[in-house]
Scaffold this motif. Structure first.
Motif, mmCIF file in Angstrom:
data_model
loop_
_atom_site.group_PDB
_atom_site.id
_atom_site.type_symbol
_atom_site.label_atom_id
_atom_site.label_comp_id
_atom_site.label_asym_id
_atom_site.label_seq_id
_atom_site.Cartn_x
_atom_site.Cartn_y
_atom_site.Cartn_z
ATOM 1 N N LEU A 329 43.203 45.748 36.455
ATOM 2 C CA LEU A 329 42.490 46.886 37.028
ATOM 3 C C LEU A 329 43.530 47.788 37.675
ATOM 4 O O LEU A 329 44.423 47.313 38.390
ATOM 5 N N ASP A 337 39.617 50.499 33.279
ATOM 6 C CA ASP A 337 38.996 49.472 34.117
ATOM 7 C C ASP A 337 37.716 48.939 33.488
ATOM 8 O O ASP A 337 37.415 47.738 33.576
ATOM 9 N N LEU A 341 36.910 45.025 32.706
ATOM 10 C CA LEU A 341 35.748 44.309 33.254
ATOM 11 C C LEU A 341 34.886 43.702 32.138
ATOM 12 O O LEU A 341 34.261 42.654 32.334
ATOM 13 N N ARG A 375 37.527 43.641 44.744
ATOM 14 C CA ARG A 375 36.262 44.380 44.843
ATOM 15 C C ARG A 375 35.663 44.636 43.469
ATOM 16 O O ARG A 375 34.474 44.387 43.226
ATOM 17 N N LYS A 376 36.474 45.097 42.539
ATOM 18 C CA LYS A 376 35.932 45.406 41.212
ATOM 19 C C LYS A 376 35.540 44.147 40.446
ATOM 20 O O LYS A 376 34.605 44.168 39.651
#
Lengths: 439, 439
Positions: A329, A337, A341, A375-376
């Protein structure tokens, strides 16, 4: 069009048992009719023939791939890929090129639980068919009946965590940099420093395996001795992934050298070595497999050709990758990104009870990227893998390792890294050196 | 720029021994400086580091890859490949993207005579570097010192010809079509017909290996019995390539099943199985290896990414392919005739005494393509491999096989096929059915 049930919901209209089929979704582009192109693909990749053979009707019934659905999405005025029929660089002709998504069902009786043979069916000759000006495998839907014949990862996230005794935070890891050119002792020296700094995981560079200048057997001895010393001082374990990439018949020998020498993890460049080699190693291994994907973008990065990274990641997990690279990321690599993911999701999704592969976030990582990545990701089940972010820390590998652990600790307490850095010099120096913290 | 000797003739200016290096040529495109990009590639793929380590200078001297030459060839106003830094579909920015060819020298001490590890070095992580908007390996120049550690093809052109006793004309071959779904007996029946018609070579489809519906062991028995009968009638041998593609540790077992059952050739889908698997098989095999390249265009077909087919073909020969697919002249696949001829050249060129791989011309072949293919090849050392062109002949496989042999015989006598077809019904029917003869 025989065999084509375009635009239909196949589960209702086609008399076939979903358990017997793998559904492959493709991006297709052609200067002809898109539905005919999908049908040609299905025929070429299963029972393709120009002739009548006794009993063929029955064989086609059981073994033929079937077009499930074709969704046209647009037209282009020039081809996305060159072919002998539409050479690159020529002025666009009056032709239009239709593109869209085709779903095709392949009977898995055609290849059985073998990844190389699955690939030859769903991702083989079709890429060279001149009639397609774009052809990319976007996804594979695999029935439990097929998946159940693959053991998948032997350790996965849980097994890796148990071996380390770390359960509630991302793992802190690093790739030894530089790696190429160092002898076993020199390499073990910097590994010792990084382990003292608190890394959970260290690994060989993908460029190092068993060369004459740093034989694997000597490296295992030197590294495991160094890690033993570090563990006595810190009380924490560090897993080390030794690269066992070689031609197929050497891989298991190298695995045995690692494990017999006390090594705790093996690494395979499984794209250059082959999916079949990863599967072989997964059936044999006594330690987790760190799966390094170098070479893969050669067939995933084009928007018009090859495989999506999502499919690629799914297949890698099925083949038995315990720890699996998924890009980074906000990294230095090409993937967005969103794509990263999707790869993470392919590691974590339910797949008929197969263990989850631990996602490895790697490519331009350092302490300042911990908050954004965590966080992501939305969960701590990943390995934060730095290279220069540890070994290039201005105060050396031990400080580099500490900076990562400090960033993880601060983030787990919802503190900003800049605040934690007030009294944690290694983190402060990392932020100063590598640049801004990303949240 | 350290390590870069751009625009120079390295053999004069750089103090290094050519025997120690592999020279890789890349197409590169970047929104930055092209020479810096080449230098970044060389560093990333060898001694890349951000830190000072004792003794590093010396290691870099021996192990660092070096930029030999960078030739800028042009600029584009939008990137050829998407990256997170230049997403596809966005309006072109004010940026320009420079592109050109970079030659980089890699010390082969870094990986040794191992193809997976060579690929990780010259074709590994570099494809995912976001800084490149095109990156394609165009060629590899391999010194004899490196090549001499690969045995290469065990049989090659000469070995294949000797086993068949055919020396002065192209070999006539066919892929069994249909293949998927047939049991061993049904398959052996049509193989018998094609062999009676005079084929030198027949092979499994790449989609058939060792599935439950047609186990390899049973197929070997049935096919070899059928070929024995045909040979007694024709007095000519027919080689059959049995597909042994499977996960790595099964491939040698399947080879042994073939050879113990009297089989005369094995086939490997060596791209889905891996170069390392081909190398393993080549060291072990007792019969020629028919190397099937399905999947490869996924990483060769984009003009901006992956490998050139020329490099790919060269590596396949080094790995030990005795018979090697090279596409088809005037065929149905995507490659232009020029690209196909480059592949042929890679099979035939002098490579430190390695045997030559027999080029296999396949993809939309039938009798009417014999004259053009032979003329463009410029020599008879290739295998003319049809699928439907034999098994789809309107009068059956035996007639299909005869039509190919008749076309070869006529061409070797410099006769036009249309003339020969006056009194050769199988050839006439093939021309009528498959369309015009190409010269």
């Amino acid at each position: 069009m025989p065999g084509c049930f375009c635009g239909s919901d196949w589960s209702v209209l086609i008399p076939m048992d979903k358990a017997d089929y793998i559904i492959a979704s493709y991006l297709l582009e052609t200067d002809g009719d898109l539905e005919e192109a999908a049908d040609a693909l299905a025929t070429e990749q299963s029972t393709g023939t120009w002739t009548d053979v006794p009993g063929e009707g029955e064989a086609r019934e059981r073994h033929g791939a079937r077009v499930v659905k074709v969704t046209k999405q647009g037209e282009r005025d020039r081809p996305s890929l060159p072919t002998r029929f539409a050479p690159q660089g020529e002025a666009p002709t009056a032709r239009t090129y239709s593109w869209g998504v085709a779903e095709i069902a392949f009977p898995h009786i055609n290849f059985g639980p073998r990844l190389p043979n699955l690939l030859s069916a769903v991702a083989g000759n079709l890429f060279e068919m001149g009639a397609f000006t774009a052809v990319k495998l976007l996804d594979l839907e695999l029935p439990d009946e097929f998946l159940s014949r693959f053991p998948g990862p032997r350790f996965g996230i849980e097994g890796t965590r148990e071996l380390l005794g770390v359960f509630d935070r991302p793992l802190a890891g690093a790739i030894v940099k530089p790696c190429v050119g160092l002898g076993p002792r020199e390499l073990a020296d910097i590994v010792y420093q990084a382990a003292r700094g608190g890394l959970d995981f260290i690994k060989d560079d993908e460029l190092l395996a068993d060369p004459a200048y740093n034989p694997l057997e000597d490296r295992v001895d030197a590294v495991m001795e160094a890690l033993g010393r570090a563990e006595q001082e810190t009380g924490e374990k560090t897993m080390y992934a030794f690269n066992v990439t070689d031609r197929s018949d050497r891989i298991l020998e190298l695995h045995d050298i690692v494990v017999d020498g006390g090594g705790t993890c093996v690494m395979l460049n499984y794209v250059t070595a082959g999916f079949g080699a990863l599967r072989m190693l997964a059936e044999h291994t006594r330690v987790p497999i760190h799966a390094h994907r170098d070479f893969f973008p050669a067939f995933t990065r084009s928007p018009s050709l090859g495989l999506s990274t999502k499919v690629f990641t799914k297949l890698s997990r099925i083949a038995g990758a315990d720890q699996l690279h998924i890009g980074a990321l906000a990294g230095k690599l090409y993937e967005t990104d969103d794509e990263v993911l999707e790869n993470v999701a392919a590691c974590m999704a339910d797949l008929d009870g197969l263990k989850r592969s631990m996602p490895v976030s790697s490519g331009g990582q350092h302490a300042g990227k911990v908050p954004l990545t965590w966080r992501k990701m939305g969960h701590p089940d990943y390995l934060h893998l730095s290279g220069g972010g540890v070994f290039g820390h201005p105060d050396g590998p031990e400080a580099g390792a500490r900076s990562i652990r400090q960033a993880i600790a601060a983030t787990s307490e919802s503190r900003r890294l800049e605040d934690a850095a007030q009294d944690q010099v290694e983190l402060r120096r990392a932020i100063e050196y590598f640049g801004e913290v990303l949240y």
